[in-house]
Design a protein around this motif. Structure first.
Motif, PDB file in Angstrom:
ATOM      1  N   ARG A  73       0.796  -1.267   0.104  1.00 27.49           N
ATOM      2  CA  ARG A  73       0.015   0.046   0.209  1.00 27.49           C
ATOM      3  C   ARG A  73       0.951   1.194  -0.105  1.00 27.49           C
ATOM      4  NH1 ARG A  73      -3.369  -2.662   4.591  1.00 27.49           N
ATOM      5  NH2 ARG A  73      -2.418  -0.817   5.780  1.00 27.49           N
ATOM      6  N   ASN A  74       2.132   1.102   0.248  1.00 27.27           N
ATOM      7  CA  ASN A  74       2.974   2.261   0.444  1.00 27.27           C
ATOM      8  C   ASN A  74       4.446   2.171  -0.290  1.00 27.27           C
ATOM      9  OD1 ASN A  74       1.703   3.894   2.562  1.00 27.27           O
ATOM     10  ND2 ASN A  74       1.703   2.108   3.407  1.00 27.27           N
ATOM     11  N   GLU A 108       5.391   6.330   9.281  1.00 25.29           N
ATOM     12  CA  GLU A 108       4.107   5.605   9.480  1.00 25.29           C
ATOM     13  C   GLU A 108       3.186   6.625  10.358  1.00 25.29           C
ATOM     14  OE1 GLU A 108       2.672   1.616  11.516  1.00 25.29           O
ATOM     15  OE2 GLU A 108       4.079   1.220   9.863  1.00 25.29           O
ATOM     16  N   GLU A 116      -4.260   6.766   5.396  1.00 28.19           N
ATOM     17  CA  GLU A 116      -5.060   5.736   5.619  1.00 28.19           C
ATOM     18  C   GLU A 116      -6.145   6.215   6.060  1.00 28.19           C
ATOM     19  OE1 GLU A 116      -3.159   2.642   7.513  1.00 28.19           O
ATOM     20  OE2 GLU A 116      -2.147   1.865   5.575  1.00 28.19           O
ATOM     21  N   CYS A 131      -7.298  -3.120   2.401  1.00 24.52           N
ATOM     22  CA  CYS A 131      -6.467  -3.292   3.281  1.00 24.52           C
ATOM     23  C   CYS A 131      -6.218  -4.843   3.842  1.00 24.52           C
ATOM     24  CB  CYS A 131      -6.738  -2.512   4.682  1.00 24.52           C
ATOM     25  SG  CYS A 131      -6.565  -0.867   4.304  1.00 24.52           S
ATOM     26  N   ARG A 136       0.627  -3.124   4.533  1.00 23.62           N
ATOM     27  CA  ARG A 136       0.964  -1.713   4.470  1.00 23.62           C
ATOM     28  C   ARG A 136       2.361  -1.804   3.897  1.00 23.62           C
ATOM     29  NH1 ARG A 136       0.262   0.602  10.194  1.00 23.62           N
ATOM     30  NH2 ARG A 136      -1.802   1.081   9.308  1.00 23.62           N
TER      31      ARG A 136
END
Length: 138
Positions: A73-74, A108, A116, A131, A136
């Motif tokens: 996701r990142n 984060e 998020e 998710c 992540r």
């Protein structure tokens, strides 16, 4: 950028003269830096394809789940961490290694959680499903 400068300074002023040793660390540095830059490029390209922002703290126009975003996701932040690790190897700064988990924690807390939260509010169930299937980091 500040973490990279800190890594350089730590390597420059290492009182114990520690070293990763050998040319393997230069090779690993190249792999980390190159891999991190490729991750960032793939992420930016995918986000541009979907015409959504790459700038943190701006509202996303789309929830990008394709390309590199199927794996993480990142990807941009992961790429940043890989570049930092590569620079630590390149600067031959073993004492700077703790900067990598500190960087991940800082990113984060200061960026990812807020991003998020915005995505969760805007895309609700779609983001929840994303998710569940995509981690992540890695």
């Amino acid at each position: 950028f500040l973490f990279c400068v800190a890594a350089y300074q730590i390597g420059l002023h290492d009182p114990y003269a520690l070293s990763f040793g050998g040319s393997w660390s230069d090779f690993a540095a190249g792999i980390c830096i190159g891999g991190g830059l490729i991750l960032m490029l793939l992420a930016v390209t995918e986000m541009r394809k979907w015409r959504t922002t790459v700038i943190p703290h701006r509202e996303a126009g789309h929830l990008v789940q394709s390309g590199i975003f199927k794996r993480t996701r990142n990807p941009i932040y992961l790429g940043d961490a890989m570049v930092l690790l590569g620079l630590i190897l390149r600067f031959d700064a073993p004492l700077a290694m703790p900067l990598v988990p500190i960087f991940v924690w800082w990113i984060e807390r200061h960026f990812i959680l807020a991003e998020e939260d915005r995505l969760r509010r805007k895309f609700r169930a779609e983001f929840a499903r994303y998710c569940e299937k995509t981690r992540r980091w890695v």
